[in-house]
Design an enzyme around this catalytic site. Sequence first.
Site, PDB file in Angstrom:
ATOM      1  N   LYS A  92      31.404  31.721  55.995  1.00 19.13           N
ATOM      2  CA  LYS A  92      32.717  32.137  56.480  1.00 19.13           C
ATOM      3  C   LYS A  92      33.706  31.932  55.339  1.00 19.13           C
ATOM      4  CE  LYS A  92      33.974  30.947  60.611  1.00 19.13           C
ATOM      5  NZ  LYS A  92      34.317  30.096  61.767  1.00 19.13           N
TER       6      LYS A  92
ATOM      7  N   ASP B  11      27.547  26.446  55.482  1.00 18.68           N
ATOM      8  CA  ASP B  11      28.728  27.270  55.269  1.00 18.68           C
ATOM      9  C   ASP B  11      28.721  27.887  53.876  1.00 18.68           C
ATOM     10  OD1 ASP B  11      29.719  26.820  57.774  1.00 18.68           O
ATOM     11  OD2 ASP B  11      31.106  25.230  57.179  1.00 18.68           O
TER      12      ASP B  11
ATOM     13  N   MET C  32      43.892  25.147  52.459  1.00 20.61           N
ATOM     14  CA  MET C  32      43.873  26.600  52.676  1.00 20.61           C
ATOM     15  C   MET C  32      45.241  27.246  52.448  1.00 20.61           C
ATOM     16  SD  MET C  32      41.318  26.707  55.982  1.00 20.61           S
ATOM     17  CE  MET C  32      41.890  25.184  56.736  1.00 20.61           C
TER      18      MET C  32
END
Length: 458
Positions: A262, A240, A375
């Site tokens: 991503k 990632d 997040m």
Amino acid sequence: MSYKVRGRRIVIIGGGEEALNKVRLVTKTTAQVVIVSRDIEADFSAFEVTVLERGFDPADLDGAALVFVAEESADAELAKQAARARHIPLNVVDVPAECDFYTPSIVDRAPLTVAISSEGNAPVLARLVRARIEAMLPPAFGKVARLAGSLRHRVESLIGDGAARRRYYEELVTSTQVATAVDASPVAGRFEAEVLLEGHVARGSAKGIVWLIGAGPGAEDLLTLRAQRLLQEADVIVHDQLVPDVVVDMGRRDAERISVGKAKGHHSFSQAQINTLIVRLAGQGKKVARLKSGDPMIFGRAGEEISALRKAGIDYQIVPGVSAALAAAADTATPLTLRKVSSGLIIATAHGADDSELRHWAALAQAGLTLALYMGKSTASDVAARLVAHGAGPLTPVAVIVNAGRHTMSAYSGDLRTLIGWQGTLADGPAIILVGEAVAAGDWAQAADLAAQTFKVA
């Protein structure tokens, strides 16, 4: 280098503790070990050595492969001169400038020996490296290595392809079943190794596997030993965007590396494409390390990848990692659960959270649970405002930790009210928001004060 000493002498000049240390090292070889000193102080009785309690005679070096000088004396000077005259490699203990060779730090997993050497000036570093390698190699590793050696001719007769043989040996030395069996008895270990070999022969071609590996928060020393080992075995590393290069580079040097980065608003690969990629690679017989930031089972979309692997009949294994919330707690000494204060921890994503979720979180925070919100960096102020609107106390302690677990970690502390009015700029990197009464028990001495850069909230 390894030096051939079979059938020859290793001569040690000295009778004290330094000489004994060298005896412990060199008696693991097949050489005849001879100790020469007028003053024998150490006890050498536990070792198969010849002790000559007298002065040095040049004839003592007849047939010698190596000479160690482990004392300061007139005899030691004569021995050094004689060794140099005969061009016999010489080691003068703790005097690097006079050494023709250095003795390494040793990790002994007989019959396998790992030697770690410095250029004479960093013995402490060599010892630290030795400690790290000893932790990585289980005690039974030497027995497995001996078993692998005994199988060499049989494996070569049954598996002709070199790459296929390497895969068999990789599986042999990493199999917990084989390690447990060989530790019990050589016969049991041989049986398990033969079962494994028969399976490889029966399959013919290599069988692929996908390892879903948690890379932790980004610091390479927070990677688990199992993750390190599997990265060294992987043919392909699919990683990632948040996994740092230093962690990816812990993989095998010749492994293929594929970034499926991503980041928010930038998806080089869709999740469906990643699923298809790892299934295809494993279907080709490759060992695939699917390297994910933090823990693969926490916001790592591992469930979708596992579903795709199951559907395709691909073997997989999950390797846990240190999740960012746990790293943030460690960095700031924050007890996420605290007796009589917080009885539990809620892990959730603040990104895209709706009102029903926030209402639920506010109730949980009021009940004393700690919230760890992932997040939520770009929406931190909005989330704090909505939590208060749904009943959470404005003075509920809160902290924002950016780059948890890394040397670039930054921390910000305050309460929900000050987070609502936050006007400053957070450091670059992923952030964790901790909310709850237990947060106040953390160490915030070095943290930025959220209240220092806020406006008054009406």
